[in-house]
Enzyme design. Structure first.
Site, PDB file in Angstrom:
ATOM      1  N   ASP A 199      -0.376  -0.872  -4.797  1.00 51.51           N
ATOM      2  CA  ASP A 199      -1.418  -0.186  -5.248  1.00 51.51           C
ATOM      3  C   ASP A 199      -1.402   1.085  -5.896  1.00 51.51           C
ATOM      4  O   ASP A 199      -2.221   1.358  -6.574  1.00 51.51           O
ATOM      5  CB  ASP A 199      -2.508  -0.277  -4.180  1.00 51.51           C
ATOM      6  N   ASN A 200      -0.335   1.749  -5.494  1.00 58.45           N
ATOM      7  CA  ASN A 200      -0.352   3.133  -5.953  1.00 58.45           C
ATOM      8  C   ASN A 200       1.097   3.736  -5.473  1.00 58.45           C
ATOM      9  O   ASN A 200       1.750   3.208  -4.811  1.00 58.45           O
ATOM     10  CB  ASN A 200      -1.346   4.078  -5.813  1.00 58.45           C
ATOM     11  N   HIS A 228       1.522   2.509   4.131  1.00 63.31           N
ATOM     12  CA  HIS A 228       0.482   3.388   4.024  1.00 63.31           C
ATOM     13  C   HIS A 228       0.710   3.927   5.311  1.00 63.31           C
ATOM     14  O   HIS A 228       0.686   3.462   6.407  1.00 63.31           O
ATOM     15  CB  HIS A 228      -0.952   3.001   3.884  1.00 63.31           C
ATOM     16  N   ASP A 239       0.799  -1.263   0.005  1.00 67.99           N
ATOM     17  CA  ASP A 239      -0.184   0.129   0.026  1.00 67.99           C
ATOM     18  C   ASP A 239       0.958   1.181  -0.116  1.00 67.99           C
ATOM     19  O   ASP A 239       1.603   1.698   1.125  1.00 67.99           O
ATOM     20  CB  ASP A 239      -0.953   0.121   1.346  1.00 67.99           C
ATOM     21  N   ASP A 240       0.805   2.006  -0.951  1.00 67.90           N
ATOM     22  CA  ASP A 240       1.499   3.215  -1.028  1.00 67.90           C
ATOM     23  C   ASP A 240       3.161   3.000  -1.224  1.00 67.90           C
ATOM     24  O   ASP A 240       3.916   3.949  -1.002  1.00 67.90           O
ATOM     25  CB  ASP A 240       1.222   4.360  -0.188  1.00 67.90           C
ATOM     26  N   CYS A 243      -6.157   3.874  -3.461  1.00 65.55           N
ATOM     27  CA  CYS A 243      -6.367   2.621  -2.890  1.00 65.55           C
ATOM     28  C   CYS A 243      -7.602   1.656  -3.491  1.00 65.55           C
ATOM     29  O   CYS A 243      -7.201   0.436  -4.005  1.00 65.55           O
ATOM     30  CB  CYS A 243      -6.694   2.601  -1.555  1.00 65.55           C
ATOM     31  N   LYS A 289      -5.306  -5.853   3.897  1.00 62.79           N
ATOM     32  CA  LYS A 289      -6.453  -4.918   3.493  1.00 62.79           C
ATOM     33  C   LYS A 289      -7.068  -5.099   2.533  1.00 62.79           C
ATOM     34  O   LYS A 289      -6.834  -5.296   1.344  1.00 62.79           O
ATOM     35  CB  LYS A 289      -5.619  -3.557   3.423  1.00 62.79           C
ATOM     36  N   LYS A 322       1.306   9.489  -5.292  1.00 61.28           N
ATOM     37  CA  LYS A 322      -0.012   9.199  -5.078  1.00 61.28           C
ATOM     38  C   LYS A 322      -1.255  10.230  -5.450  1.00 61.28           C
ATOM     39  O   LYS A 322      -1.007  11.375  -4.979  1.00 61.28           O
ATOM     40  CB  LYS A 322      -0.212   8.593  -3.817  1.00 61.28           C
ATOM     41  N   HIS A 382     -10.341  -3.106   1.349  1.00 56.89           N
ATOM     42  CA  HIS A 382     -10.900  -1.960   0.769  1.00 56.89           C
ATOM     43  C   HIS A 382     -11.918  -2.003  -0.563  1.00 56.89           C
ATOM     44  O   HIS A 382     -11.689  -1.031  -1.333  1.00 56.89           O
ATOM     45  CB  HIS A 382      -9.766  -1.150   0.506  1.00 56.89           C
ATOM     46  N   ARG A 411      -7.411  -1.472  -6.266  1.00 59.62           N
ATOM     47  CA  ARG A 411      -7.643  -2.987  -5.607  1.00 59.62           C
ATOM     48  C   ARG A 411      -8.749  -3.361  -6.449  1.00 59.62           C
ATOM     49  O   ARG A 411      -8.358  -4.918  -6.710  1.00 59.62           O
ATOM     50  CB  ARG A 411      -7.870  -2.783  -4.306  1.00 59.62           C
ATOM     51  N   SER A 459      -8.444   1.240   5.023  1.00 59.77           N
ATOM     52  CA  SER A 459      -6.963   1.783   5.136  1.00 59.77           C
ATOM     53  C   SER A 459      -6.783   2.010   6.715  1.00 59.77           C
ATOM     54  O   SER A 459      -7.842   2.407   7.287  1.00 59.77           O
ATOM     55  CB  SER A 459      -7.013   3.319   4.499  1.00 59.77           C
TER      56      SER A 459
HETATM   57 MG    MG Z   1      -2.626   3.040  -1.549  1.00 64.43          MG
END
Ligand code: MG
Length: 480
Positions: free
Chosen positions: A279-280, A227, A34-35, A74, A127, A300, A129, A78, A152
């Site tokens: 994811d980003n 994240h 994540d991130d 996010c 996660k 992001k 989401h 996903r 998140s």
């Molecule tokens: Mg993310």
């Protein structure tokens, strides 16, 4: 006597070492960060710390340098991974907060549903989401086992430093629910609780591999980290010599090592496709608690490369050549049809946007399965399109990090959302940082990309030009 001993040894051997699986279909392990930014692994140029297990994964498999998250945020990113669709095709945008009344529609086929139909065991530890109402949770969408946060880790009543929430963040959220199946197992209330997550997900992933070693499986490990608010377990605290961020990257790398070790211990490392990606891009205004884009523009929440381009490594020995780098364009949406193809699963009848990468990843390095990509953000804004190394950015208002001092130690710096971005053509071959506009030199490329964008808009719509698109499907909604 010797003969008896030999027979005995043979029998023991057979009992102790069951024959290798005959099933030619690989197990699938999807590790989704994540991130995590493009420059955050040492095999992607990270400075000051190392990620040896991930570097080894890259040495034993294929490392992508032009792999794009489907959308730079996010939830959208996903849903693309699990459906093979641009997020807006399936009604998704942005990141959904607690108690959102929307989620993944029942009519969409997730990767877990696809593989479950093919006899795969399916588990997710991390996660989700894609909607936190019961009907949208993983067990209702193809996963047989779930432990993790439904959204998140910053959607909680305290801010990133563990202090009372600042007014720009929601402060009325409940403490984070850690779900086991459909039920709340415990509440994550403090940063010390958050520090347990990476190890907890890892232990459950390893346990899943041990329990399902004798059948094909899909293991999805979408980590909550890195994240913000970032947190690391005691075991790694202070160990990297590069602050909390470095310690956390050590723990994430350790986690990958644990999963690989579990595969090896169960003699599954050869017939398992392992995919690691993010994811980003990084949330840059968090400064020393954010990752790096490795020099790409913005991060992001933007349609520049720093928002979309992420590390991606795929490993499947004997099928994916070892130690290979591919610069071919690919995206998160391509994982679904690629896995379907490798597992001989039939694609859903719903239209998907992903492209099968199986020829490319199995060694045809001249293959260019994907040549085009559409960069959407906000509710449904087509902010940029790409063909090969050409990228056309459309006039829009968006987030920028440039020119602002980031925050520190969990506190964000400014990142205005209304920065004006003009029309610009970038040649990513010679200008990967998207620093200068060459539209005046290549008007024919601008025209060609405008035409491609028109096709995309007719299908998926575009808020910037007021088109609704004919190919979008409804997000799932809670019946009222
Ligand atoms: Mg993310």
């Amino acid at each position: 006597m010797i003969r008896t001993l030999l027979l005995f040894a043979l029998a023991m051997g057979l009992a102790g070492f069951p024959a290798e699986k005959k099933d030619p279909r690989p197990n699938i392990v999807l590790i989704f960060m994540d991130d995590l930014g493009y420059g955050d692994l040492s095999c992607y140029g990270a400075l000051n710390y190392r990620t040896p297990h991930l570097d080894q994964l890259a040495m034993e498999g294929m490392r992508f340098t032009n792999f794009l998250a489907a959308q730079a945020v996010c939830s959208a990113s996903r849903v693309a991974l699990l459906t093979g669709c641009y997020p807006n095709r399936v009604g998704f945008w942005g990141a959904y907060g607690p108690n959102a009344q929307v989620g993944i529609a029942d009519s969409e086929v997730t990767l877990a549903e696809l593989l479950q139909q093919e006899g795969y065991a399916t588990g997710i530890f991390g996660k989700w989401h894609l909607g936190d109402q019961r009907q949208f949770l993983p067990l209702q969408h193809g996963f047989q086992e779930y432990l993790g946060l439904p959204y998140s880790n910053d959607m909680w009543p305290v801010d990133y430093g563990g202090l009372p929430a600042t007014d720009w963040r929601k402060s009325n959220y409940p403490a984070l629910p850690l779900l086991e199946g459909n039920e709340v197992r415990e509440r994550i209330e403090t940063l010390a609780d958050q520090a347990k997550l990476t190890t907890l997900y890892t232990e459950r992933a390893v346990d899943f591999i041990d329990r399902h070693a004798k059948e094909p499986f899909l293991l999805y490990v979408p980590h909550s980290m890195p994240h913000v608010p970032i947190a690391v377990s005691e075991r790694f605290r202070g160990k990297s010599g590069y602050g909390l961020w470095g310690d956390l990257m050590m723990e994430i790398d350790w986690s990958v090592g644990e999963i690989m070790q579990a595969l090896q211990r169960n003699k599954l490392a050869e017939n398992t496709l392992v995919i690691f990606t993010s994811d980003n891009g990084p949330w840059l205004n968090f400064g020393n608690h954010a990752g790096t884009t490795g020099g790409l523009r913005e991060g992001k929440g933007t349609s520049y490369e720093g928002g979309h381009r992420v590390p991606c490594i795929m490993r499947w020995p004997g099928h994916i050549p070892a130690g290979v780098v591919t610069n071919a364009l690919a995206s998160t949406i391509d994982v679904f049809p690629t896995v379907a193809s490798l597992c001989a699963a039939e694609l859903p009848t719903n239209r998907i946007d992903g492209i099968d990468l199986s020829r490319l990843i199995q060694g045809d390095l001249e293959a260019q399965p994907r040549r085009y990509f559409a960069y959407y953000y906000r509710r449904n804004s087509l902010e940029a399109v790409r063909r090969d190394h050409w990228k056309l950015v459309f006039p829009h208002r968006g987030r920028t990090y440039q020119g602002f001092l980031p925050g520190n130690d969990g506190y964000p710096g400014p990142a205005p959302e209304d920065h004006t971005e003009p029309l610009a053509l970038f040649d990513l071959r010679r200008d990967p940082g998207e620093t200068y506009d060459v539209q005046l030199l290549y008007s024919e490329i601008v025209r060609e990309l405008q035409e491609y964008a028109e096709q995309v808009r007719a299908d998926l719509g575009d808020d910037l030009t007021g088109q609704s698109g004919t190919g979008r499907r409804e997000i799932g909604r809670v019946d009222r």
